[in-house]
Write an enzyme that holds these catalytic residues in place. Structure first.
Site, PDB file in Angstrom:
ATOM      1  N   LYS A  81       0.861  -1.100   0.081  1.00  0.00           N
ATOM      2  CA  LYS A  81       0.021   0.042   0.069  1.00  0.00           C
ATOM      3  C   LYS A  81       0.810   1.107  -0.079  1.00  0.00           C
ATOM      4  O   LYS A  81       1.711   1.256   0.877  1.00  0.00           O
ATOM      5  CB  LYS A  81      -1.004  -0.080   1.112  1.00  0.00           C
TER       6      LYS A  81
ATOM      7  N   ASP B  30      -2.252  10.471   3.955  1.00  0.00           N
ATOM      8  CA  ASP B  30      -3.748  10.059   4.127  1.00  0.00           C
ATOM      9  C   ASP B  30      -4.308  11.334   4.973  1.00  0.00           C
ATOM     10  O   ASP B  30      -4.174  10.974   6.368  1.00  0.00           O
ATOM     11  CB  ASP B  30      -3.686   8.490   4.654  1.00  0.00           C
TER      12      ASP B  30
ATOM     13  N   LYS C  76     -10.025  12.966   8.544  1.00  0.00           N
ATOM     14  CA  LYS C  76      -9.268  12.650   9.793  1.00  0.00           C
ATOM     15  C   LYS C  76      -9.305  13.729  10.881  1.00  0.00           C
ATOM     16  O   LYS C  76      -9.248  14.865  10.472  1.00  0.00           O
ATOM     17  CB  LYS C  76      -7.963  11.929   9.581  1.00  0.00           C
TER      18      LYS C  76
ATOM     19  N   ASP D 205       1.553   6.030   6.128  1.00  0.00           N
ATOM     20  CA  ASP D 205       0.541   5.181   5.470  1.00  0.00           C
ATOM     21  C   ASP D 205       1.223   4.618   4.085  1.00  0.00           C
ATOM     22  O   ASP D 205       0.283   3.568   3.734  1.00  0.00           O
ATOM     23  CB  ASP D 205      -0.696   6.002   5.309  1.00  0.00           C
TER      24      ASP D 205
ATOM     25  N   ASP E  62     -12.066   7.389   3.985  1.00  0.00           N
ATOM     26  CA  ASP E  62     -10.925   7.099   4.848  1.00  0.00           C
ATOM     27  C   ASP E  62     -10.482   5.519   4.586  1.00  0.00           C
ATOM     28  O   ASP E  62      -9.501   4.975   5.321  1.00  0.00           O
ATOM     29  CB  ASP E  62     -10.947   7.666   6.214  1.00  0.00           C
TER      30      ASP E  62
ATOM     31  N   GLU F 122      -9.360   4.197   2.387  1.00  0.00           N
ATOM     32  CA  GLU F 122      -8.951   4.181   0.901  1.00  0.00           C
ATOM     33  C   GLU F 122      -7.741   3.191   0.504  1.00  0.00           C
ATOM     34  O   GLU F 122      -7.677   2.708  -0.728  1.00  0.00           O
ATOM     35  CB  GLU F 122      -8.448   5.596   0.737  1.00  0.00           C
TER      36      GLU F 122
ATOM     37  N   ARG G 213      -7.741  -0.169   0.955  1.00  0.00           N
ATOM     38  CA  ARG G 213      -8.289  -1.289   0.508  1.00  0.00           C
ATOM     39  C   ARG G 213      -8.966  -0.978  -1.178  1.00  0.00           C
ATOM     40  O   ARG G 213      -8.789  -2.017  -1.823  1.00  0.00           O
ATOM     41  CB  ARG G 213      -9.413  -1.732   1.054  1.00  0.00           C
TER      42      ARG G 213
END
Length: 498
Positions: free
Chosen positions: A253, A258, A265, A276, A335, A337, A339
């Site tokens: 990933k 993020d 967030k 991230d 959020d 994202e 996946r």
């Protein structure tokens, strides 16, 4: 940092040229009778008898210009039974006695030891002495430049030493990129870092937005839409076996920052969302190490890289997008994202007809609640693959824990407006995230998902990337590679890590 493995007794270690010397002292050593030539052993024995060296693993005693010892500074440190875990603890503790004025050259005297403990010593000193400096106004080179590890039987431990040095190299590259602020680690920067790894053993291909759109990666495109930074889809190939041999595919990933997108967030600790992309960084780290290890297998690395930002073009909660697989996804929470970018990468992975797929992602806060910072979460559709990864993690001191993957958990992902929703609510959040990813893995393909949200970085005063799960992945790949014959290595005992 350079590493060297040497056959050294304690007496020979005392005569060796180094600025500092760490002596790993096992509980069993208390009962030895040092020879007349063993000044080092006699010094530690006297300290033990006088009660100046504690009994617990990690306790140390420092000396300056010890009689009969060439190194100016000596640290004797307890390592308990000499197991890998105790050795790593001891090395980290001993470095604490030296780091105020760190030496340039260091000798670690281990004596009789095993492969796991040797690897732990190498990884331990690298971890303890590591410092991130790239974005400081006056970056300083690493103080510790050279480490010699003295053992009783160097030839028998050569393979473990080479694995450990390669792992340090890969883990530190992963740390470097995960630690960089997001404005210094954009998707284009990750692509350049991957291209820098290209060589005789590694091929690199980088796809941009147009190529990704042509492939139909609608989920990846949906996440990237809110950012001015263009996405990149990075493909790395290592060939250590015949082309006909099915590869292991690693998917990392690569959310370089993020914000949560429209599902923004909270501000507190949002700076840590530069981490991230730790899954992507770990894949880069593995590919930095593979040419050093030269395992007899083929490996493909896939990194979908983009930012998740709340711009005017950003995806909105409730939007429906079409993934590369053709499945439609209702995005209930922007959020969630990671996946979304991973699902398109998992579909892309099928073109390699892989023997196994392992994806690595800082995916869910739920996994942090479940397992904390000790073990990564492991989900797998194949028992043999799960067991191999569990064993690799234990051997590399980079442990994971297998979590459930029952089909009943997929019920939470049902949608009235698409084939699947991207979230299933708070209960079992890390499990439903894994169930989402499983939909995009081909039938019959062994697949595992490593959720490293709790293990990829530390917060607080020790804030920084850990480089996990590079050791786990490299141990797993090294074990697979033993099924074939490795490429010639030239018989060197020296290694180097950046």
């Amino acid at each position: 940092m350079d590493f060297e493995l040497r056959p050294l007794s304690r007496a020979e270690a005392a005569a060796a040229d180094a600025e500092a010397l760490i002596v790993l002292w096992r509980d069993a050593d208390d009962h030895d009778t040092p020879s007349a030539e063993d000044a080092l052993g006699r010094w530690v024995q006297h300290a033990v008898r006088d009660g100046d060296l504690g009994r617990d693993a990690g306790q140390w005693l420092a000396g300056h210009r010890v009689a009969g010892v060439r190194a100016r500074r000596v640290v004797a440190v307890r390592c308990g039974d000499g197991s890998a875990r105790k050795v790593r603890q001891a090395v980290a503790s001993a470095w604490g006695a030296l780091k105020a004025a760190p030496p340039r050259t260091l000798l670690i005297q281990m004596g009789a030891t095993d492969e796991a403990a040797l690897a732990a010593a190498v990884l331990g000193i690298a971890e303890a002495s590591y410092r991130y400096t790239t974005t400081l106004s006056k970056p300083q080179p690493r103080a510790l430049q050279r480490v010699v590890v003295g053992v009783a039987d160097a030839p028998a431990l050569h393979g473990a030493f080479e694995w450990a040095v390669a792992t340090v190299h890969g883990q530190e590259l992963a740390k470097e990129w995960a630690n960089r602020p997001a404005n210094h680690a954009r998707p284009v920067d990750l692509a350049r870092a991957a291209q820098a790894l290209a060589g005789p053993d590694v091929e690199v291909e980088v796809l941009g937005p147009k190529e990704v759109e042509k492939l139909g990666m609608g989920a990846l495109l949906a996440v990237a839409r809110g950012s001015h930074e263009p996405l990149r889809f990075i493909v790395l190939r290592y060939q250590g076996a015949a082309k006909r041999e099915a590869p292991v595919v690693l998917v990392g990933k690569g959310i370089t920052f993020d914000t949560g997108g429209i599902s923004l967030k909270p501000a507190a600790d949002m700076d840590e969302m530069k981490f991230d992309m730790s899954g992507a960084a770990s894949v880069l780290g593995v590919f930095a190490a593979l040419p050093r290890l030269r395992p007899a297998l083929n490996v493909v690395g896939l990194i979908p890289a983009c930012e998740n930002m709340p711009g005017g073009g950003a995806t909105k909660p409730g939007d429906v997008v079409r993934s590369m697989s053709g499945q439609t996804i209702e995005i209930l929470n922007t959020d969630a994202e990671g996946r979304l970018i991973l699902c398109d990468a998992l579909t892309y992975a099928q073109r390699f007809k892989p023997r196994a797929i392992v994806d690595v992602a800082t995916l869910t806060g739920a996994c942090v609640i479940a397992l904390g910072a000790v073990r990564s979460g492991l989900y797998a559709n194949d028992d043999a693959l799960a067991q191999a990864l569990l064993q690799a993690g234990e051997a590399a001191l980079d442990p994971c824990w297998r979590m459930p993957l029952d089909d009943d958990y997929a019920e939470a992902l049902k949608s009235n407006f698409a084939d699947v929703a991207n979230v299933g609510g708070r209960p079992a959040g890390s499990v439903t995230a894994a169930k989402f990813l499983q939909r995009f893995v081909g039938d019959g393909t062994p697949w595992a998902h490593l959720d490293i949200a709790g293990t990829a970085w530390k917060g607080g005063k020790d804030k920084g990337a850990t480089g996990r799960p590079v050791p786990l992945l490299l141990r797993y790949l090294a074990e697979l590679g033993r099924q074939g014959s490795a490429k010639p290595r030239g018989g060197r005992r020296k290694g180097a890590a950046a």
